[in-house]
Each structure stands twice: as structure tokens, then as C-alpha cells.
Motif scaffolding. Structure first.
Motif, PDB file in Angstrom:
ATOM      1  N   GLN A 261      80.057  40.391   0.110  1.00 22.37           N
ATOM      2  CA  GLN A 261      79.221  41.563  -0.174  1.00 22.37           C
ATOM      3  C   GLN A 261      80.080  42.807  -0.369  1.00 22.37           C
ATOM      4  OE1 GLN A 261      76.557  39.894   3.194  1.00 22.37           O
ATOM      5  NE2 GLN A 261      75.376  41.562   2.322  1.00 22.37           N
ATOM      6  N   VAL A 262      81.179  42.899   0.391  1.00 19.31           N
ATOM      7  CA  VAL A 262      82.100  44.016   0.197  1.00 19.31           C
ATOM      8  C   VAL A 262      82.686  43.969  -1.215  1.00 19.31           C
ATOM      9  CG1 VAL A 262      84.310  45.009   0.924  1.00 19.31           C
ATOM     10  CG2 VAL A 262      82.653  44.260   2.648  1.00 19.31           C
ATOM     11  N   LYS A 263      83.047  42.776  -1.660  1.00 19.02           N
ATOM     12  CA  LYS A 263      83.595  42.635  -3.024  1.00 19.02           C
ATOM     13  C   LYS A 263      82.567  43.045  -4.076  1.00 19.02           C
ATOM     14  CE  LYS A 263      85.401  38.383  -2.601  1.00 19.02           C
ATOM     15  NZ  LYS A 263      86.121  37.137  -2.968  1.00 19.02           N
ATOM     16  N   GLU A 264      81.329  42.578  -3.905  1.00 15.40           N
ATOM     17  CA  GLU A 264      80.264  42.937  -4.855  1.00 15.40           C
ATOM     18  C   GLU A 264      80.104  44.445  -4.937  1.00 15.40           C
ATOM     19  OE1 GLU A 264      76.601  40.969  -3.958  1.00 15.40           O
ATOM     20  OE2 GLU A 264      77.560  39.009  -3.717  1.00 15.40           O
ATOM     21  N   LEU A 265      80.102  45.099  -3.774  1.00 11.16           N
ATOM     22  CA  LEU A 265      79.945  46.550  -3.737  1.00 11.16           C
ATOM     23  C   LEU A 265      81.147  47.240  -4.371  1.00 11.16           C
ATOM     24  CD1 LEU A 265      78.378  49.059  -2.756  1.00 11.16           C
ATOM     25  CD2 LEU A 265      79.542  48.798  -0.546  1.00 11.16           C
ATOM     26  N   ALA A 266      82.344  46.735  -4.097  1.00 10.66           N
ATOM     27  CA  ALA A 266      83.562  47.362  -4.632  1.00 10.66           C
ATOM     28  C   ALA A 266      83.594  47.291  -6.154  1.00 10.66           C
ATOM     29  CB  ALA A 266      84.796  46.688  -4.036  1.00 10.66           C
ATOM     30  N   ARG A 267      83.070  46.230  -6.725  1.00  6.00           N
ATOM     31  CA  ARG A 267      83.049  46.096  -8.184  1.00  6.00           C
ATOM     32  C   ARG A 267      82.148  47.149  -8.826  1.00  6.00           C
ATOM     33  NH1 ARG A 267      83.035  40.212  -6.996  1.00  6.00           N
ATOM     34  NH2 ARG A 267      85.057  39.369  -7.675  1.00  6.00           N
ATOM     35  N   LYS A 268      81.156  47.642  -8.074  1.00  6.09           N
ATOM     36  CA  LYS A 268      80.224  48.638  -8.602  1.00  6.09           C
ATOM     37  C   LYS A 268      80.646  50.063  -8.260  1.00  6.09           C
ATOM     38  CE  LYS A 268      76.407  45.395  -7.772  1.00  6.09           C
ATOM     39  NZ  LYS A 268      75.179  45.154  -6.960  1.00  6.09           N
ATOM     40  N   THR A 269      81.679  50.222  -7.445  1.00  9.04           N
ATOM     41  CA  THR A 269      82.076  51.544  -6.956  1.00  9.04           C
ATOM     42  C   THR A 269      83.170  52.136  -7.843  1.00  9.04           C
ATOM     43  OG1 THR A 269      81.555  50.894  -4.682  1.00  9.04           O
ATOM     44  CG2 THR A 269      82.956  52.831  -4.968  1.00  9.04           C
ATOM     45  N   PRO A 270      82.898  53.275  -8.527  1.00  2.62           N
ATOM     46  CA  PRO A 270      83.909  53.887  -9.400  1.00  2.62           C
ATOM     47  C   PRO A 270      85.130  54.342  -8.605  1.00  2.62           C
ATOM     48  CG  PRO A 270      81.716  54.796  -9.801  1.00  2.62           C
ATOM     49  CD  PRO A 270      81.625  54.018  -8.524  1.00  2.62           C
ATOM     50  N   ALA A 272      88.950  56.151  -9.874  1.00  2.61           N
ATOM     51  CA  ALA A 272      90.030  56.519 -10.802  1.00  2.61           C
ATOM     52  C   ALA A 272      89.867  55.872 -12.176  1.00  2.61           C
ATOM     53  CB  ALA A 272      91.384  56.149 -10.201  1.00  2.61           C
ATOM     54  N   GLY A 273      88.667  55.968 -12.727  1.00  2.00           N
ATOM     55  CA  GLY A 273      88.410  55.455 -14.063  1.00  2.00           C
ATOM     56  C   GLY A 273      88.166  53.965 -14.118  1.00  2.00           C
ATOM     57  N   SER A 274      88.249  53.292 -13.008  1.00  2.00           N
ATOM     58  CA  SER A 274      87.963  51.857 -12.959  1.00  2.00           C
ATOM     59  C   SER A 274      87.025  51.612 -11.781  1.00  2.00           C
ATOM     60  CB  SER A 274      89.278  51.076 -12.808  1.00  2.00           C
ATOM     61  OG  SER A 274      89.014  49.685 -12.833  1.00  2.00           O
ATOM     62  N   SER A 275      87.125  50.471 -11.160  1.00  2.00           N
ATOM     63  CA  SER A 275      86.321  50.197  -9.970  1.00  2.00           C
ATOM     64  C   SER A 275      87.231  50.110  -8.760  1.00  2.00           C
ATOM     65  CB  SER A 275      85.551  48.877 -10.119  1.00  2.00           C
ATOM     66  OG  SER A 275      86.427  47.768 -10.057  1.00  2.00           O
ATOM     67  N   LEU A 276      86.660  50.322  -7.588  1.00  2.00           N
ATOM     68  CA  LEU A 276      87.431  50.229  -6.351  1.00  2.00           C
ATOM     69  C   LEU A 276      88.052  48.845  -6.195  1.00  2.00           C
ATOM     70  CD1 LEU A 276      88.279  51.574  -3.680  1.00  2.00           C
ATOM     71  CD2 LEU A 276      86.127  50.760  -2.676  1.00  2.00           C
ATOM     72  N   TYR A 277      87.379  47.836  -6.733  1.00  2.00           N
ATOM     73  CA  TYR A 277      87.893  46.472  -6.616  1.00  2.00           C
ATOM     74  C   TYR A 277      89.245  46.317  -7.314  1.00  2.00           C
ATOM     75  CZ  TYR A 277      87.950  41.374  -6.621  1.00  2.00           C
ATOM     76  OH  TYR A 277      88.301  40.064  -6.436  1.00  2.00           O
ATOM     77  N   GLN A 278      89.523  47.167  -8.297  1.00  2.00           N
ATOM     78  CA  GLN A 278      90.805  47.105  -9.020  1.00  2.00           C
ATOM     79  C   GLN A 278      91.897  47.912  -8.328  1.00  2.00           C
ATOM     80  OE1 GLN A 278      91.203  45.004 -11.493  1.00  2.00           O
ATOM     81  NE2 GLN A 278      89.032  44.437 -11.305  1.00  2.00           N
ATOM     82  N   ASN A 279      91.557  48.614  -7.255  1.00  2.00           N
ATOM     83  CA  ASN A 279      92.541  49.418  -6.538  1.00  2.00           C
ATOM     84  C   ASN A 279      93.479  48.499  -5.750  1.00  2.00           C
ATOM     85  OD1 ASN A 279      93.590  50.838  -4.066  1.00  2.00           O
ATOM     86  ND2 ASN A 279      92.622  52.584  -5.067  1.00  2.00           N
ATOM     87  N   PRO A 280      94.808  48.560  -5.998  1.00  2.00           N
ATOM     88  CA  PRO A 280      95.730  47.624  -5.333  1.00  2.00           C
ATOM     89  C   PRO A 280      95.689  47.715  -3.809  1.00  2.00           C
ATOM     90  CG  PRO A 280      96.824  48.715  -7.164  1.00  2.00           C
ATOM     91  CD  PRO A 280      95.515  49.414  -6.974  1.00  2.00           C
ATOM     92  N   GLY A 281      95.572  48.925  -3.273  1.00  2.00           N
ATOM     93  CA  GLY A 281      95.518  49.078  -1.820  1.00  2.00           C
ATOM     94  C   GLY A 281      94.291  48.414  -1.227  1.00  2.00           C
ATOM     95  N   LEU A 286      91.587  43.662   1.470  1.00  2.00           N
ATOM     96  CA  LEU A 286      90.558  42.627   1.340  1.00  2.00           C
ATOM     97  C   LEU A 286      91.170  41.232   1.384  1.00  2.00           C
ATOM     98  CD1 LEU A 286      87.578  41.921   0.818  1.00  2.00           C
ATOM     99  CD2 LEU A 286      88.057  42.120  -1.631  1.00  2.00           C
ATOM    100  N   ALA A 287      92.279  41.036   0.675  1.00  2.00           N
ATOM    101  CA  ALA A 287      92.918  39.717   0.645  1.00  2.00           C
ATOM    102  C   ALA A 287      93.422  39.307   2.022  1.00  2.00           C
ATOM    103  CB  ALA A 287      94.079  39.722  -0.354  1.00  2.00           C
ATOM    104  N   GLN A 288      93.997  40.259   2.754  1.00  2.00           N
ATOM    105  CA  GLN A 288      94.485  39.946   4.096  1.00  2.00           C
ATOM    106  C   GLN A 288      93.336  39.528   5.010  1.00  2.00           C
ATOM    107  OE1 GLN A 288      97.681  39.751   5.086  1.00  2.00           O
ATOM    108  NE2 GLN A 288      96.905  38.971   7.051  1.00  2.00           N
TER     109      GLN A 288
END
Length: 394
Positions: A261-270, A272-281, A286-288
Motif C-alpha cells: 500500500q505504501v508503494k501504491e501511494l508513493a506511485r501517486k505522490t508527486p 520533483a517532477g516525477s513520483s515519490l516512488y522514483q526517489n532513490p532515497g 522501502l527495499a530495505q
């Protein structure tokens, strides 16, 4: 242990998935998906739905009304119900006192209590902690004095979850004074409508009323409601606490569902011009978490197999409880972080029902409630002591 290794397991998974699709009430699904715990009525509703399907007690043996499922089936059931956003089954009656009743109870006690646990008609609360006896449970002072065919119980219990919604309580009481404080403790099964019982709920950090204080003023409890032998309550209580900690064996799947659910939300969260899910940090955190959740899920599965096989799992229940509580707190923190400023609306609205959409207030509620998981069932400091003593011999 690996899942879905044969056609029977795959067919069982399909059966559970289809059942959930057709039977999880939409209102209950929405609440759980948002991060909110089910209400007592919601827990009862889900328990009764499962009971009518014959699935009321996944971990119980068939001779007591359970499913008799294998560890693989139990794990598949938990995976599919979590994926369907169904609540976990409420554990006080089902996983704590129920197994103690069918192991140590009389035939009359089994006939009276077990069917009503399965159907959800009875709601049990746990009368353990007291103002001066929390993690040091052996220091409890609530006293039961034998008077003919009754015990007269006087004292106070604290942090009693959902006592205001319960009609039964399993209660540790002191029936005699012994040199060793763990001795002289007995376990009574009490009716919550008995004269002399007063329940006072209070709000916790998440602005909910999960817990209560319970006052016992000369409550008369029939001696027939003593569970097992007088003076053996500490032994039964330890079994209950071990089971409570071991419940986390199946909770890894719900942590995994929260991260989805966190991933789903991150994909919808803007961001820096992309989505939070694309933020490396963010992706790194999330991966850890996903790696660590997979590890605890596998540990839980192994422990579940040992429990069903009757193998002594030692302090692994404490290990799981400790690790699960830490991961839950990190997962819910990340969920709130993903919401950003929307997550703060819980506080500004005071958490009042209906004032903030559940998808925004739910994660903050889950985060705040998660703070207690490293305290209840024996604090994490106590769990480390248990691990040091029982695993390392220190």
C-alpha cells in the motif's frame, strides 16, 4: 518451507481468494485498507463469517472445532485474507484463552466456552497487567479468597484491551501467599456483567479507546470457573504470553501488505517532477524494509510449522515479537512519510471520525498505535532478557 508446491495447495489458495472476494464486507475492507483497526463489531462480524464457512479457528485441532489445517494452509490463509484487506481474527479468545481451555479446562468449560469463541458470540479480554504489575506480572496484587463455592475477587487491572466491549475476562489472581511470588497465582474465567466489576476506557496516543482500567470490588466468581489447578496460573499465564508473542508468526504477511500500500501511494505522490516512488532515497528505505519483512515472514513460517508439530520453539516467540514490533513501527512511519503534509491532518482534526478521510487519517492512526507494540505482551526490554536467558543461558 516453501509454499504452493502441489496442486492441493494451489487449489486451496484459489478457494480462500475466491471466498474473500465474495465475503469480506466492503466497509470492513475499506477500514483495514486505510490502516485503521477493525471495530469490535467488525471483528465479530468477520469471525462469524469465517465460522459459518467452517474456518473459525485455523490453528485449532479438528476435535475442538478447528480446521486442522497444515502450517502451509494456515500461511496461505493469512496471505490471502491480508491481500483482501480482511482484518486479522481477534486473538484474545481464539488464540490465547481458547487453547488453554481445550488443553486444561474441564469438559463443562469446553462445552460452555469453546463454541462461543468460534462463533464470535463471546468477546474475551485479558486481565493481566495492574498498576504495580506490568512487565513484572508476577507482582500482581488482585486477590481471590475462597468462600464456599465461590472466589471473592478484589483488585484492579490496567491496560485491559477492549474490556468495555467484552463479556468475558480471563484473569490472573493471587489465591495464596508464597515465598516465590510466581506461586500462588490462579487463572479465573469471569463474566463481565458480574456485580462489582467497573470498566473505565481511556484514550491512548492514537485518540482511540482500545484500553481500559477494570476495578474488581468483591466480585463473586463460581469456583467452577477456575481454569486448571489452583496455584498454577503462572504456568498457564506464561503459555498465554508465549502464544501472544508467537502470533507474530503470521503477521509478517500483513507487514508485506502494508508495504504494498505504501508503494501504491508513493506511485501517486508527486516528487520533483516525477513520483515519490522514483526517489532513490525513498526506494532504498522501502527495499530495505521489504527484505527484512521477507526474512521475518520466513522465520514466522518455520515457527508456525514447529508449533503445529508440537516442537518447543524456545524464545523464538520473543524474537519474532521484538523484531515484528520494530518493523511495524518503521513501516507505518514510512506510510505517514509518504502521505506528506496530508498525514498531519489527523492531528489538526483531532482524529474525530468523519472529519478526515480514512485514507489520510488511517496511516497516522496505525503509526501512533504501533508505538504500543514494543510495550504490550512484555516490553522489548523484557523480550531481550528472555532471549538472553533462554537462548544464550545468560
Amino acid at each position: 518451507m516453501r509454499l504452493d508446491q502441489n496442486e492441493a495447495d494451489r487449489a486451496f489458495r484459489h478457494e480462500v481468494r475466491r471466498f474473500c472476494e465474495q465475503n469480506v464486507p466492503d466497509a470492513l475492507r475499506e477500514r483495514v485498507r486505510s490502516g485503521m483497526r477493525a471495530t469490535p463489531d467488525g471483528f465479530r462480524q468477520w469471525q462469524n463469517i469465517l465460522f459459518r464457512q467452517g474456518w473459525g479457528a485455523p490453528t485449532w485441532p479438528r476435535e475442538h472445532g478447528g480446521t486442522g489445517w497444515s502450517p502451509v494452509q494456515i500461511h496461505i490463509f493469512e496471505q490471502e485474507t491480508a491481500a483482501a484487506d480482511a482484518p486479522p481474527q481477534f486473538h484474545q479468545g481464539l488464540e490465547l484463552i481458547g487453547p488453554i481451555i481445550f488443553t486444561y479446562g474441564t469438559a463443562e468449560q469446553k462445552a460452555r466456552y469453546l463454541p462461543r469463541i468460534l462463533s464470535g458470540e463471546d468477546w474475551w479480554c485479558q486481565g493481566y497487567s495492574e498498576p504495580q504489575a506490568g512487565s513484572d506480572l508476577a507482582g500482581l496484587r488482585t486477590r481471590a479468597v475462597r468462600d464456599g463455592d465461590h472466589y471473592v475477587v478484589t483488585g484492579q487491572k490496567l491496560w485491559t484491551s477492549y474490556a468495555h466491549a467484552a463479556n468475558r475476562m480471563f484473569c490472573l489472581v493471587r489465591t495464596s501467599d508464597e515465598t516465590r511470588k510466581q506461586d500462588g497465582i490462579s487463572l479465573l474465567l469471569m463474566d463481565m456483567d458480574a456485580p462489582g466489576i467497573t470498566v473505565r476506557p481511556f484514550h491512548t496516543l492514537d485518540e482511540q479507546s482500545h484500553v481500559t482500567e477494570v476495578f474488581l470490588d468483591a466480585v463473586r466468581v463460581p469456583a467452577s470457573q477456575l481454569l486448571g489447578e489452583e496455584g498454577r496460573g503462572w504456568s498457564y499465564g506464561k503459555v498465554l504470553l508465549d502464544r501472544e508473542r508467537a502470533l507474530t508468526a503470521t503477521l509478517g504477511v500483513r507487514l508485506a501488505r502494508q508495504l504494498e500500500q505504501v508503494k501504491e501511494l508513493a506511485r501517486k505522490t508527486p516528487d520533483a517532477g516525477s513520483s515519490l516512488y522514483q526517489n532513490p532515497g525513498f526506494r532504498s528505505k522501502l527495499a530495505q524494509l521489504e527484505i527484512e519483512v521477507q526474512a521475518i515472514e520466513q522465520m514466522g513460517l518455520r515457527m508456525l510449522a514447529d508449533n503445529v508439530a508440537g516442537v518447543d520453539t524456545g524464545p523464538r516467540g520473543s524474537m519474532l515479537k521484538l523484531r515484528w514490533s520494530e518493523l511495524l513501527q518503521r513501516a507505518t512511519e514510512l506510510w505517514v512519510e509518504t502521505l506528506g503534509y496530508d498525514g498531519t491532518r489527523f492531528a489538526s482534526a483531532g482524529g474525530a471520525p468523519g472529519t478526515v478521510p480514512m485514507e489520510q487519517s488511517g496511516p497516522m492512526t496505525a503509526y501512533l498505535h504501533s508505538r504500543v507494540t514494543s510495550i504490550y505482551g512484555g516490553s522489548n526490554e523484557i523480550q531481550r532478557n528472555i532471549i538472553a536467558r533462554r537462548a544464550l543461558g545468560l
